[in-house]
Design an enzyme around this catalytic site. Sequence first.
Site, PDB file in Angstrom:
ATOM      1  N   HIS A   1     -33.760  36.313   9.635  1.00 46.13           N
ATOM      2  CA  HIS A   1     -32.488  35.677   9.999  1.00 46.13           C
ATOM      3  C   HIS A   1     -32.750  34.461  10.889  1.00 46.13           C
ATOM      4  O   HIS A   1     -32.836  34.579  12.115  1.00 46.13           O
ATOM      5  CB  HIS A   1     -31.595  36.697  10.717  1.00 46.13           C
ATOM      6  CG  HIS A   1     -30.192  36.213  10.944  1.00 46.13           C
ATOM      7  ND1 HIS A   1     -29.082  36.876  10.457  1.00 46.13           N
ATOM      8  CD2 HIS A   1     -29.705  35.134  11.608  1.00 46.13           C
ATOM      9  CE1 HIS A   1     -27.996  36.233  10.817  1.00 46.13           C
ATOM     10  NE2 HIS A   1     -28.346  35.162  11.528  1.00 46.13           N
TER      11      HIS A   1
ATOM     12  N   HIS B   1     -22.861  37.421   7.652  1.00 46.35           N
ATOM     13  CA  HIS B   1     -22.763  37.578   9.103  1.00 46.35           C
ATOM     14  C   HIS B   1     -21.498  38.369   9.420  1.00 46.35           C
ATOM     15  O   HIS B   1     -20.393  37.964   9.023  1.00 46.35           O
ATOM     16  CB  HIS B   1     -22.629  36.220   9.794  1.00 46.35           C
ATOM     17  CG  HIS B   1     -23.900  35.434   9.933  1.00 46.35           C
ATOM     18  ND1 HIS B   1     -24.717  35.136   8.894  1.00 46.35           N
ATOM     19  CD2 HIS B   1     -24.474  34.884  11.033  1.00 46.35           C
ATOM     20  CE1 HIS B   1     -25.742  34.418   9.327  1.00 46.35           C
ATOM     21  NE2 HIS B   1     -25.626  34.253  10.631  1.00 46.35           N
TER      22      HIS B   1
ATOM     23  N   GLU C   1     -21.024  40.453  14.710  1.00 47.71           N
ATOM     24  CA  GLU C   1     -21.748  39.707  15.740  1.00 47.71           C
ATOM     25  C   GLU C   1     -20.819  39.533  16.942  1.00 47.71           C
ATOM     26  O   GLU C   1     -21.136  40.000  18.038  1.00 47.71           O
ATOM     27  CB  GLU C   1     -22.188  38.336  15.194  1.00 47.71           C
ATOM     28  CG  GLU C   1     -22.877  37.452  16.236  1.00 47.71           C
ATOM     29  CD  GLU C   1     -23.181  36.035  15.727  1.00 47.71           C
ATOM     30  OE1 GLU C   1     -22.604  35.623  14.705  1.00 47.71           O
ATOM     31  OE2 GLU C   1     -23.992  35.348  16.387  1.00 47.71           O
TER      32      GLU C   1
ATOM     33  N   ASP D   1     -31.299  31.130  15.890  1.00 51.84           N
ATOM     34  CA  ASP D   1     -31.349  29.679  16.143  1.00 51.84           C
ATOM     35  C   ASP D   1     -32.282  29.505  17.340  1.00 51.84           C
ATOM     36  O   ASP D   1     -31.816  29.285  18.469  1.00 51.84           O
ATOM     37  CB  ASP D   1     -29.936  29.168  16.459  1.00 51.84           C
ATOM     38  CG  ASP D   1     -28.949  29.518  15.350  1.00 51.84           C
ATOM     39  OD1 ASP D   1     -28.956  28.833  14.307  1.00 51.84           O
ATOM     40  OD2 ASP D   1     -28.202  30.506  15.516  1.00 51.84           O
TER      41      ASP D   1
HETATM   42  N1  ADE Z   1     -24.627  29.611  12.339  1.00 48.66           N
HETATM   43  C1  ADE Z   1     -25.803  29.456  12.954  1.00 48.66           C
HETATM   44  N2  ADE Z   1     -26.040  30.501  13.778  1.00 48.66           N
HETATM   45  C2  ADE Z   1     -24.972  31.336  13.671  1.00 48.66           C
HETATM   46  C3  ADE Z   1     -24.621  32.569  14.252  1.00 48.66           C
HETATM   47  N3  ADE Z   1     -25.393  33.203  15.137  1.00 48.66           N
HETATM   48  N4  ADE Z   1     -23.440  33.128  13.910  1.00 48.66           N
HETATM   49  C4  ADE Z   1     -22.631  32.517  13.024  1.00 48.66           C
HETATM   50  N5  ADE Z   1     -22.927  31.363  12.446  1.00 48.66           N
HETATM   51  C5  ADE Z   1     -24.080  30.762  12.758  1.00 48.66           C
HETATM   52 ZN    ZN Z   2     -27.086  33.648  12.131  1.00 47.93          ZN
END
Ligand code: ADE
Ligand code: ZN
Length: 327
Positions: free
Chosen positions: A9, A189, A192, A271
């Site tokens: 991821h 996703h 979260e 990220d």
């Molecule tokens: N785009 C990039 N990182 C993300 C994340 N953690 N959650 C949702 N969209 C994203």
């Molecule tokens: Zn993500």
Amino acid sequence: MSLPLVDLHCHIEGAADPAFVRACARRNRVTLPDGLFRADGAWACNDFLHFLRTYESACTAIRTARDYADLTYGYFSRAAARGLIYGELFISSVHPAEVGLSYPDFLDAIEDGYQRARTETGVEGRFILTAIRHLGPGRAGQTAQLAHKHPHRLVTGFGMAGDENQFAPKDFARAFAIARDAGLQLTVHAGEVCGPHSVRACLDALRPARIGHGVQAIQDAALVTRLADEGVALEVCPGSNIALGVYDSYEASPLARLRAAGVRVALGADDPPYFHTDIANEYARVQQAFGYDDASMLAISRDAIAAAFCDPTTRTALLQRLDEAAL
Ligand code: ADE
Ligand code: ZN
């Protein structure tokens, strides 16, 4: 033992550090908006929505085939130097299109960057074409259509990222049906920043093999059992969750409780420069937080490879690399 790492991821533009984006902006004569960087030069992101805005502003500087090739090379080569044997990058067709880069040219660029890293390091990788949820079902459908029109041997998955609070999973059923029909494996996703209902709605409407994050499922025991029974793997990114305020610490992540309940868990850096981490740091911090021995960390890599969006031959070869590390 140096542990073989698997990252299921990570977002391609999310792998760009501030120095890379500043260099792209200079080269491409783009003026970056104020407020993108903290005083110490790191990415500024206080919460989830602020992060998404910062990410989208940074994307405006990444414009050319060279930018995308270098970004892909940088991610795979840096992570491989830290032990990565397999990584999957979420790619968006929307950001390249917005800066005038066609989808086929974009694919050529990332393949070039990946192949350079693979030749140098032996790292293996795949790409997941990703819809952006807050842009709505129409754009998601167009993204899925691209997979039909331009199939690529390294694009093996279809996913959806973006603001989980926008739209309902069922709104994207058509896009995911198109992607499934194109032979892509699916991940979404969910769970979260929203609760278990978000994960359940995705499972019901989109039937993905994996969920990106999914950690909020822990609040619902029946849902945890369902994830375990149906073999749906979670791509857990604890460093990202901490940076965005979902949990206070690695110890507070439900990762260990999910694993103990039989849910397949893989790790992701999400990220990395935005969240001051990388996949090696995620492995190390998880190992330390939960007192896992090396065999447990290898089991996480094994679960990740079992859930990877790759072909059977690649999967067997990767599992063999894990077996060799265990000797
Ligand atoms: N785009 C990039 N990182 C993300 C994340 N953690 N959650 C949702 N969209 C994203
Ligand atoms: Zn993500």
